[in-house]
Write an enzyme that holds these catalytic residues in place. Structure first.
Site, PDB file in Angstrom:
ATOM      1  N   HIS A 239      -2.182  -1.575  -5.575  1.00  0.00           N
ATOM      2  CA  HIS A 239      -1.738  -2.951  -5.843  1.00  0.00           C
ATOM      3  C   HIS A 239      -2.986  -3.779  -6.055  1.00  0.00           C
ATOM      4  O   HIS A 239      -4.096  -3.291  -5.823  1.00  0.00           O
ATOM      5  CB  HIS A 239      -0.909  -3.504  -4.668  1.00  0.00           C
ATOM      6  CG  HIS A 239      -1.617  -3.408  -3.352  1.00  0.00           C
ATOM      7  ND1 HIS A 239      -2.659  -4.243  -3.008  1.00  0.00           N
ATOM      8  CD2 HIS A 239      -1.491  -2.547  -2.319  1.00  0.00           C
ATOM      9  CE1 HIS A 239      -3.114  -3.907  -1.818  1.00  0.00           C
ATOM     10  NE2 HIS A 239      -2.436  -2.861  -1.366  1.00  0.00           N
TER      11      HIS A 239
ATOM     12  N   THR B 161       0.789  -1.244   0.000  1.00  0.00           N
ATOM     13  CA  THR B 161       0.000   0.000   0.000  1.00  0.00           C
ATOM     14  C   THR B 161       0.821   1.294   0.000  1.00  0.00           C
ATOM     15  O   THR B 161       0.626   2.161  -0.847  1.00  0.00           O
ATOM     16  CB  THR B 161      -0.940   0.012   1.221  1.00  0.00           C
ATOM     17  OG1 THR B 161      -1.920  -0.991   1.001  1.00  0.00           O
ATOM     18  CG2 THR B 161      -1.658   1.342   1.377  1.00  0.00           C
TER      19      THR B 161
ATOM     20  N   ARG C 293      -1.282   6.241   6.048  1.00  0.00           N
ATOM     21  CA  ARG C 293      -0.303   6.287   4.949  1.00  0.00           C
ATOM     22  C   ARG C 293      -0.933   6.631   3.597  1.00  0.00           C
ATOM     23  O   ARG C 293      -0.324   7.289   2.766  1.00  0.00           O
ATOM     24  CB  ARG C 293       0.461   4.960   4.851  1.00  0.00           C
ATOM     25  CG  ARG C 293      -0.407   3.717   4.728  1.00  0.00           C
ATOM     26  CD  ARG C 293       0.438   2.441   4.846  1.00  0.00           C
ATOM     27  NE  ARG C 293      -0.333   1.218   4.717  1.00  0.00           N
ATOM     28  CZ  ARG C 293      -0.982   0.622   5.709  1.00  0.00           C
ATOM     29  NH1 ARG C 293      -0.938   1.140   6.914  1.00  0.00           N
ATOM     30  NH2 ARG C 293      -1.648  -0.504   5.515  1.00  0.00           N
TER      31      ARG C 293
HETATM   32 ZN   LIG Z   1      -3.299  -4.711   1.795  1.00  0.00          ZN
END
Ligand SMILES: [Zn+2]
Length: 542
Positions: A351, A79, A163
């Protein structure tokens, strides 16, 4: 007659000037919306397409331009790295975000990607706000927008995850906000401001997480109509805490009472974040000023649900069907408040995600769990015998081997020989396909794309010195639920669609990289590309 001619010439010149003027005004979008759907595999755009509404994902496909072969160009696929790479147009080797957390090679301590002991939480007494973009070494496209307008643009980053709110918004945004699990409220850090803005306080006072979770989680349609509904109660899914079953319905009211943060693991986390996005736009009058504003949104519940139930589950299918409805609602809001052609929206992912190992095995596919933790003890014994020092390997994390560099330097050990010995030990372990010395990638027999991905992911301050690459279908992760992190297409093939301002419908099958997004935006805005950018401007061919 002559007067009339003069008048006509003047009128024409005036007309041209005026036209130039209106064109100039249209030369930039009022607002950019960067929408990152966490763990969204590219194939989700089509797998559940039949039941997507007309104006959610399908609107993107109908009106937008899709780059159908967009890939992450580095490993590991995680991530924090995904968000940093999308927004810097760069890779971990350069932007420095090498994982969600990593082993700091100089201090030997674990470091969380956005942790910052020099700031304090704003909006909570917990540590949830002790975060900042300090570890991000390169500028983001949002930073460059602010530099180009001398900080007149407004930039806001939002997510359930710290994040995923912080890294896209860059170093000096108007704000970045994420949720605190103790309350379900949005919070921030003193890096950005010293008190929570009143619009965030007002939003928190609405207690939407409670409202959403009180309703419980049932499937949107009758369960037997779901593509994934052959089995709902399966051993490879992970139950909610203090719960035993992995099938609908879920008592989210009780989950919320135990832990408000569990909204993350339900589709309602996405609903919450898109409602918060509307509040951010309205309160900050984004898209209403003279400069282009930028809102980055991460929908993270897709990732939490993916981790808990994996990719082939009714839960993930239902999460995407609900997200589709939330997107439809959000796009309609943007049309109404900003104007259809005034905003540029792009949707991508940080992702993808792999299938659960036991799901694959049940269907006779090759799959397995890499037991990398179990490699460390015997590996250390082999190294001790050879080099006379105990515990030279500290950990294997993010598919990389971390060494005790202090001891290696102190005892003047032959580090290349230690790595060679490590490679020899690991290369025939179950599920291991390649083991690569990150300081000598050219000498690996792995295909060039893999070597390139290792090279791009390797930053010697934060990454381990040796990379372990498992077989396709294998990963280092939990027996229940799904995960991501490897180079393989399930984890690295992501959607990328642009829609709105100056975009006409189309698609391209040319293979492009995640690092191409930021320079493309820079080119559209006529601003400087981020300072670590290695991507290329995308071509919207007809
Ligand atoms: Zn993840």
């Amino acid at each position: 007659m002559r007067m009339l001619k003069n008048f006509l010439v003047c009128f024409f010149v005036f007309f041209l000037l005026f036209r130039e003027e209106t064109n100039a005004q249209k030369a930039k979008p009022k607002l950019i919306v960067g929408l990152v759907i966490d763990q969204m595999r590219w194939d989700y755009l089509h797998r559940y397409e039949k039941r997507y509404s007309k104006n959610g994902f399908k609107r993107l496909l109908r009106q937008g331009y899709s780059f159908d072969q967009t890939y992450l160009s580095y490993m590991p696929s995680l991530t924090a790295i995904g968000h940093a790479s999308i927004f810097t147009g760069s890779v971990p080797a350069i932007h420095g975000i090498v994982g969600n957390e990593w082993y700091d090679q100089q201090t030997g301590k674990m470091k969380y990607c956005v942790e910052d002991s020099l700031v304090h939480s704003v909006g909570t007494t917990s540590n949830a706000g002790k975060m900042s973009p300090r570890n991000l070494l390169a500028t983001t496209i949002t930073d460059e927008l602010l530099l180009a307008t001398n900080f007149r643009s407004k930039v806001i980053g939002i997510s359930l995850k710290d994040r995923a709110a912080i890294l896209p918004a860059g170093h000096r945004p108007t704000g970045a906000f994420w949720i605190d699990d103790t309350s379900g409220d949005f919070v921030t850090s003193s890096w950005y401001m010293n008190s929570l803005p009143s619009w965030v306080q007002q939003f928190n006072n609405r207690k939407l997480p409670k409202t959403y979770m009180e309703k419980g989680w049932e499937t949107l349609y009758p369960i037997d109509t779901y593509i994934q509904s052959t089995k709902d109660e399966v051993v490879w899914e992970r139950p909610f805490p203090k719960d035993k079953k992995t099938s609908f319905p879920y008592d989210t009211k009780r989950f919320y009472e135990d832990n408000p943060g569990l909204i993350r693991n339900t589709p309602f986390g996405n609903t919450l974040i898109l409602e918060f996005a509307k509040a951010a736009l309205a309160a900050n009058e984004m898209g209403k000023g003279n400069e282009t504003d930028f809102l980055s949104i991460n929908c993270a519940s897709t990732d939490y649900v993916g981790h808990q139930f994996s990719t082939n589950s009714v839960e993930i299918e239902d999460t995407y069907l609900r997200l589709d409805r939330d997107l439809e609602n959000f796009f309609t809001y943007l049309d109404k408040t900003i104007g259809k052609d005034n905003y540029l929206l792009f949707l991508t992912a940080d992702h993808g995600g792999a299938h659960a190992v036991n799901y694959l095995r049940e269907h006779k596919f090759e799959a397995g769990l890499l037991q990398s933790k179990t490699f460390i003890k015997p590996l250390n014994l082999v190294l001790e015998e050879k080099f006379g020092v105990k515990n030279l390997v500290k950990s294997i994390y993010n598919y990389q081997v971390n060494y005790n560099h202090m001891v290696i330097a102190e005892k003047k050990l032959d580090f290349p020989a230690i790595k060679r010995e490590t490679i020899n030990f690991l290369k025939f372990k179950e599920g291991v396909q390649y083991v690569i010395d990150n300081d000598d990638i050219e000498n690996s027999s792995a295909p060039e794309r893999l070597r390139e991905m290792v090279r791009n992911g390797y930053n010697y301050r934060g990454s381990g010195s040796v990379t372990v690459i498992p077989f396709p279908g294998w990963f280092d992760g939990p027996i229940r639920g799904g995960t991501h992190g490897v180079w393989n297409p399930a984890d690295t093939h992501i959607p990328l669609i642009f829609m709105g301002w100056n975009i006409s419908k189309g698609n391209s099958n040319k293979k492009v990289n995640v690092t191409d997004i930021a320079p493309t935006l820079a080119s559209m805005l006529n601003i400087q590309v981020p300072n670590g950018c290695i991507g290329e401007v995308l071509k919207f061919t007809k």
